[in-house]
Design a protein around this motif. Structure first.
Motif, PDB file in Angstrom:
ATOM      1  N   GLY A 165      57.663  11.726  27.548  1.00 63.09           N
ATOM      2  CA  GLY A 165      57.510  11.991  25.959  1.00 63.09           C
ATOM      3  C   GLY A 165      56.324  11.575  25.448  1.00 63.09           C
ATOM      4  O   GLY A 165      55.499  10.738  26.277  1.00 63.09           O
ATOM      5  N   PRO A 166      55.705  12.133  24.333  1.00 68.84           N
ATOM      6  CA  PRO A 166      54.491  11.917  23.742  1.00 68.84           C
ATOM      7  C   PRO A 166      53.959  10.410  23.674  1.00 68.84           C
ATOM      8  O   PRO A 166      54.866   9.660  23.266  1.00 68.84           O
ATOM      9  CB  PRO A 166      54.611  12.515  22.223  1.00 68.84           C
ATOM     10  N   LYS A 167      52.992  10.071  23.805  1.00 72.47           N
ATOM     11  CA  LYS A 167      51.957   8.714  23.724  1.00 72.47           C
ATOM     12  C   LYS A 167      52.756   7.809  24.769  1.00 72.47           C
ATOM     13  O   LYS A 167      52.798   6.520  24.286  1.00 72.47           O
ATOM     14  CB  LYS A 167      51.970   8.489  22.320  1.00 72.47           C
ATOM     15  N   SER A 168      53.521   8.157  25.675  1.00 77.84           N
ATOM     16  CA  SER A 168      54.213   7.093  26.443  1.00 77.84           C
ATOM     17  C   SER A 168      53.182   6.644  27.253  1.00 77.84           C
ATOM     18  O   SER A 168      53.624   5.586  28.151  1.00 77.84           O
ATOM     19  CB  SER A 168      55.532   7.567  27.034  1.00 77.84           C
ATOM     20  N   TYR A 169      52.216   7.359  27.633  1.00 78.38           N
ATOM     21  CA  TYR A 169      51.193   7.067  28.827  1.00 78.38           C
ATOM     22  C   TYR A 169      50.112   6.136  28.115  1.00 78.38           C
ATOM     23  O   TYR A 169      49.360   5.391  28.492  1.00 78.38           O
ATOM     24  CB  TYR A 169      50.678   8.204  29.526  1.00 78.38           C
ATOM     25  N   LEU A 170      49.575   6.897  26.853  1.00 76.10           N
ATOM     26  CA  LEU A 170      48.538   6.263  26.188  1.00 76.10           C
ATOM     27  C   LEU A 170      48.545   6.877  24.831  1.00 76.10           C
ATOM     28  O   LEU A 170      49.123   7.980  24.536  1.00 76.10           O
ATOM     29  CB  LEU A 170      47.227   6.156  26.888  1.00 76.10           C
ATOM     30  N   SER A 171      48.093   6.071  23.896  1.00 70.20           N
ATOM     31  CA  SER A 171      48.194   6.754  22.443  1.00 70.20           C
ATOM     32  C   SER A 171      47.094   7.933  22.067  1.00 70.20           C
ATOM     33  O   SER A 171      47.581   8.956  21.703  1.00 70.20           O
ATOM     34  CB  SER A 171      47.676   5.601  21.429  1.00 70.20           C
ATOM     35  N   GLU A 172      45.785   7.698  22.661  1.00 68.53           N
ATOM     36  CA  GLU A 172      44.808   8.658  22.582  1.00 68.53           C
ATOM     37  C   GLU A 172      43.478   8.191  23.217  1.00 68.53           C
ATOM     38  O   GLU A 172      43.157   7.046  23.412  1.00 68.53           O
ATOM     39  CB  GLU A 172      44.462   9.024  21.014  1.00 68.53           C
ATOM     40  N   HIS A 173      42.706   9.239  23.526  1.00 67.11           N
ATOM     41  CA  HIS A 173      41.401   8.771  24.270  1.00 67.11           C
ATOM     42  C   HIS A 173      40.484   8.913  23.019  1.00 67.11           C
ATOM     43  O   HIS A 173      40.463   9.764  21.982  1.00 67.11           O
ATOM     44  CB  HIS A 173      41.107  10.052  25.324  1.00 67.11           C
ATOM     45  N   VAL A 174      39.336   8.119  23.227  1.00 66.95           N
ATOM     46  CA  VAL A 174      38.294   8.028  22.205  1.00 66.95           C
ATOM     47  C   VAL A 174      37.007   8.114  22.885  1.00 66.95           C
ATOM     48  O   VAL A 174      36.782   7.840  24.138  1.00 66.95           O
ATOM     49  CB  VAL A 174      38.266   6.756  21.426  1.00 66.95           C
ATOM     50  N   LEU A 175      35.841   8.568  22.158  1.00 60.65           N
ATOM     51  CA  LEU A 175      34.575   8.515  22.588  1.00 60.65           C
ATOM     52  C   LEU A 175      33.812   7.236  22.230  1.00 60.65           C
ATOM     53  O   LEU A 175      33.929   6.823  21.032  1.00 60.65           O
ATOM     54  CB  LEU A 175      33.537   9.584  22.283  1.00 60.65           C
TER      55      LEU A 175
END
Length: 307
Positions: A165-175
């Motif tokens: 499911g959503p965000k189980s691997y990571l919350s988000e990528h950032v620059l």
């Protein structure tokens, strides 16, 4: 009981236990002649293996005359003890974030409950983890759904056993940018790229498209170090580590979420294509809700990591 594995019928027991492990209560039992042909065994060997599995309580069958024989009761834990002889092997990313520590802990506890020894190896780069499964070096691997679907489309050598499911691997990528005055990648910048990570490679290429920049090979988990040592000017990384380690000095720019990015945020477990036994073992031992609960507890600091 496992002394039987050192006898001639041991291999037959293992193969037939794996076959039955994929079935459910009230399913029709395979015909002996089908098992003979499939596994190149004699009729007597198949009968002995089935009799053994009944004796140890793995299955109980019921004959329904011309309709065939059906499974009346099935004990997956006993069957599993003959399918998984010693241990399962798995690989996942280095647990540098609490989210990954939570995932590793959830896996450990799930298989411990199922009385399965899990040997976990931590490998950087989704391509290397996928290749290790394709070559049979490991039974399963944890990667993003994006990386798994990309490989399935490209080569078709793996299957997805479970999705979390959503965000189980990571919350988000950032620059991340070295200079506080910038908000995006500019011409002339040195940009870190990790070609072993399909997600990182795709996102980086997306952000540098049409720009006059220099790509610098940097393992993704060393991007922050490379920024601080003035080896690069920009790079894309996992926001979870920045939060976990309170990197307040970094210039963090959030990336607008696109549909394809959602697949990068979801964890999946992959195995070799058509390895139905590993898929079934995962589904029978890993409760997704319990995994996510464990992950959240470790992320929130209410549980100690164990892996």
């Amino acid at each position: 009981m496992k002394e039987t594995f050192y006898q001639k019928k041991g291999l037959a027991i293992e193969k037939i236990a794996a076959e039955l492990f994929l079935l459910s209560k009230d399913d029709r039992m395979p015909i002996i002649s089908e098992l003979q042909e499939k596994y190149e065994l004699s009729r007597g060997t198949v009968q002995n293996a089935l009799s053994f599995l009944k004796e140890v309580g793995a299955i109980e069958t019921e004959s329904k005359g011309h309709l065939g024989t059906y499974i009346k009761e099935i004990n997956y834990q006993i069957l599993q003890s003959y399918v998984v002889k010693d241990q399962l092997t798995a690989t996942m990313p280095l647990p540098y974030s609490k989210l990954y520590e939570g995932f590793a802990t959830g896996l450990y506890l799930a298989f411990k409950k199922g009385d399965i020894k899990l040997n976990m190896v931590y490998i950087r780069g989704s391509e290397d983890r996928i290749e290790a499964v394709e070559k049979g070096l490991y039974d399963m691997a944890v990667v993003s759904r994006f990386a798994a679907e990309h490989e399935i489309q490209a080569n078709g050598n793996i299957d997805i056993a479970l999705k979390f499911g959503p965000k189980s691997y990571l919350s988000e990528h950032v620059l991340l940018l070295a200079s506080k005055k910038h908000k995006t990648i500019m011409d002339g910048m040195r940009v870190g790229i990790d070609r072993d990570s399909l997600d990182h490679l795709m996102l980086t290429n997306e952000h540098v498209q049409g720009k006059n920049i220099e790509l610098i090979e940097v393992p993704a988990n060393q991007l922050i170090y490379a920024l601080r040592e003035n080896q690069i000017d920009a790079g894309i990384w996992n926001y979870d580590e920045i939060i976990d380690k309170n990197y307040e000095d970094l210039n963090v720019q959030f990336i607008p979420l696109k549909e394809q990015h959602k697949a990068m945020n979801e964890a999946v477990i992959i195995c070799q294509k058509d390895n139905l036994v590993i898929e079934s073992i995962c589904k029978k031992n890993i409760a997704i809700e319990k995994m996510l609960e464990t992950q959240n507890k470790i992320k929130n600091g209410t549980m100690t990591p164990r892996y």
